[in-house]
Design an enzyme around this catalytic site. Structure first.
Site, PDB file in Angstrom:
ATOM      1  N   THR A 106       8.505 -18.221 -16.903  1.00 50.39           N
ATOM      2  CA  THR A 106       8.615 -17.213 -17.965  1.00 50.39           C
ATOM      3  C   THR A 106       8.096 -15.870 -17.467  1.00 50.39           C
ATOM      4  O   THR A 106       7.027 -15.795 -16.866  1.00 50.39           O
ATOM      5  CB  THR A 106       7.790 -17.667 -19.187  1.00 50.39           C
TER       6      THR A 106
ATOM      7  N   CYS B 143     -10.138  -9.138   0.977  1.00 48.69           N
ATOM      8  CA  CYS B 143      -9.734 -10.538   1.023  1.00 48.69           C
ATOM      9  C   CYS B 143     -10.500 -11.315   2.079  1.00 48.69           C
ATOM     10  O   CYS B 143     -10.591 -12.528   2.034  1.00 48.69           O
ATOM     11  CB  CYS B 143      -8.243 -10.658   1.312  1.00 48.69           C
TER      12      CYS B 143
ATOM     13  N   GLN C 295       0.826  -1.222   0.000  1.00 48.55           N
ATOM     14  CA  GLN C 295       0.000   0.000   0.000  1.00 48.55           C
ATOM     15  C   GLN C 295       0.852   1.261   0.000  1.00 48.55           C
ATOM     16  O   GLN C 295       0.326   2.358  -0.213  1.00 48.55           O
ATOM     17  CB  GLN C 295      -0.918   0.028   1.232  1.00 48.55           C
TER      18      GLN C 295
HETATM   19  C1  LIG Z   1      -3.015  -6.148  -1.728  1.00 46.03           C
HETATM   20  C2  LIG Z   1      -2.058  -6.414  -0.632  1.00 46.03           C
HETATM   21  C3  LIG Z   1      -1.299  -7.585  -0.598  1.00 46.03           C
HETATM   22  C4  LIG Z   1      -1.457  -8.675  -1.630  1.00 46.03           C
HETATM   23  O1  LIG Z   1      -1.049  -8.220  -2.891  1.00 46.03           O
HETATM   24  P1  LIG Z   1      -1.414  -9.062  -4.229  1.00 46.03           P
HETATM   25  O2  LIG Z   1      -0.525  -8.456  -5.258  1.00 46.03           O
HETATM   26  O3  LIG Z   1      -2.846  -8.795  -4.482  1.00 46.03           O
HETATM   27  O4  LIG Z   1      -1.102 -10.463  -3.968  1.00 46.03           O
HETATM   28  C5  LIG Z   1      -0.420  -7.750   0.433  1.00 46.03           C
HETATM   29  N1  LIG Z   1      -0.258  -6.817   1.384  1.00 46.03           N
HETATM   30  C6  LIG Z   1      -0.956  -5.669   1.386  1.00 46.03           C
HETATM   31  C7  LIG Z   1      -0.723  -4.664   2.440  1.00 46.03           C
HETATM   32  C8  LIG Z   1      -1.884  -5.431   0.386  1.00 46.03           C
HETATM   33  O5  LIG Z   1      -2.578  -4.301   0.397  1.00 46.03           O
END
Ligand SMILES: *Cc1c(COP(=O)(O)O)cnc(C)c1O
Length: 402
Positions: free
Chosen positions: A255, A341, A194
């Site tokens: 890849t 999530c 973030q």
């Molecule tokens: C979105 C997020 C993730 C996971 O990232 P992805 O690329 O979607 O796997 C992990 N940590 C934080 C703080 C996130 O906001």
């Protein structure tokens, strides 16, 4: 049917919905998409094909992207490993270190408000013989470096910290933690998904050893991310989680996702150029939303530190209002309760719970995530809609209580 007979009604139902969920994901910046397109079409080569122009063009694009990503966080391009996203980066960092350093120690330290990608990875490591400490946060969501210091032992190999929280936006004192862990030769992994592109990051000044990031949180595409792995002072060792062709210095076989990598690189370049002004603009929108809500509604409570937080984040409860009834009242606004999530589960989020607020307030928490493409007009309309919805719900409840 002739084209002129076609009656075009509303084509896209999403066009009228105001998007305020920038922590869940961000739209791809049009400049990013533009840069990616040739790598789906004429420049479709495999970056590992060393014998012809198609491969060279792809490899060159990957290296340009690598240097753009590195530059945004003060790293060397050779320290950037491309992955499928922050979840994979976090898994590779934590599992890779736990395996590579298992003879030095088996203790890991992290915090209760981390992203699930970290918490679930650490739980998994506990099943395979690691010992873990989950440290608490204070009522504003801030960590206490002193508490970490007290838990570090001779067998501690790794500390993992979320730089900016995905629910309450709080920004942790990573440099302070880095000074402590480096002094004790403990590795520091930072989940910066973030934070990258939103606040300045320097892996050297902050003494970070591993850093995870994600393309789709900074106006790049989904399914691409990177892991920064320090090469000098100290040189971090990692046991790979994927076996195969030995791509990415043997740390991540498979890849390369060339268009995705190109997009991540472009997104990082734009962020480096525009971060300062974007921060100001988004913070002003956020403050405008907060004053509107808090001045017109009694019992509006902000979760997380009031100032040490991301420019685009608000996390709010309205006394007496549950988050699911509020969101049901607001179909024209894309908002989130808890994190995307975990929102399949109706329980309050583990982050809000960790702040020690009442169960009722925790169940009411909604996250407002603002970003690059929000306008003042959207913020005002969304603010008024939220105010209307809160009043409707509170009125309904007071009628029922009579
Ligand atoms: C979105 C997020 C993730 C996971 O990232 P992805 O690329 O979607 O796997 C992990 N940590 C934080 C703080 C996130 O906001």
């Amino acid at each position: 049917m002739r084209a002129e007979d076609a009656i075009i009604v509303s084509t896209d139902p999403m066009a009228s919905v105001i998007y305020l969920d920038y922590h869940a994901t961000t739209p791809v910046d049009p400049r990013v998409l533009e840069e990616m397109l040739p790598y789906f079409r004429e420049r479709f080569g495999n970056a590992a094909s060393h014998q012809h122009l198609f491969g060279w063009a792809a490899a060159e694009a990957v290296e340009l992207a690598r240097s753009r990503v590195a530059s945004l966080i003060g790293a060397d391009p050779a320290e950037i490993i491309f992955t499928s996203g922050a979840t994979e980066s976090i898994n590779l960092a934590l599992k890779g270190v736990a395996k590579a350093y298992k003879d030095r120690g088996r203790h890991l330290a992290t915090w209760v408000t981390e992203h699930k990608a970290t918490l679930d990875t650490v739980h998994r490591l506990e099943q395979s013989g690691c010992r873990a400490t989950y440290l608490p946060v204070d009522h504003l969501g801030m960590i206490d470096p002193g508490q970490l210091e007290a838990t570090l032992g001779s067998d501690t190999i790794l500390t993992s910290l979320l730089l900016a929280n995905n629910e309450i936006g709080v920004i942790q004192p990573v440099a302070e933690i880095g000074a402590m862990t480096r002094g004790r030769q403990i590795l520091l992994h930072v989940d910066a998904a973030q934070a990258v592109g939103k606040i300045p990051i320097d892996v050297n000044a902050m003494k970070i050893d591993l850093l995870s990031m994600s393309g789709h949180k900074l106006y790049g595409p989904k399914g691409i991310g990177a892991l920064y792995v320090r090469r000098r002072q100290p040189r971090v060792r990692l046991t790979p989680t994927l076996d195969g062709g030995g791509h990415e210095r043997g740390l991540r076989s498979g890849t390369l996702n060339v268009p995705g990598i190109v997009g991540l690189g472009k997104a990082c370049e734009i962020a480096a150029e525009e971060m300062a002004q974007e921060h100001q603009r988004v913070a002003a929108l956020r403050d405008r939303m907060w004053s509107r809500l808090s001045s017109k509604l009694e019992g509006t409570i902000l979760h997380g530190h009031p100032t040490r937080r991301l420019a685009g984040n608000l996390n709010i409860s309205f006394e007496g209002v549950g988050s699911s009834e509020l969101l049901a009242e607001l179909p024209q606004i894309a908002l989130s309760s808890g994190s995307a999530c975990t929102s399949a589960h109706p329980e309050p989020s583990h982050v809000i719970r960790a702040l020690g607020v009442s169960e009722e307030l925790a169940k009411g928490a909604i996250r407002v995530g603002l970003g690059r493409f929000n306008t003042e007009d959207e913020i005002d309309r969304a603010g008024d809609e939220i105010i209307r919805a809160v009043k409707v719900i509170r009125n309904r409840k007071s009628v029922m209580a009579r």
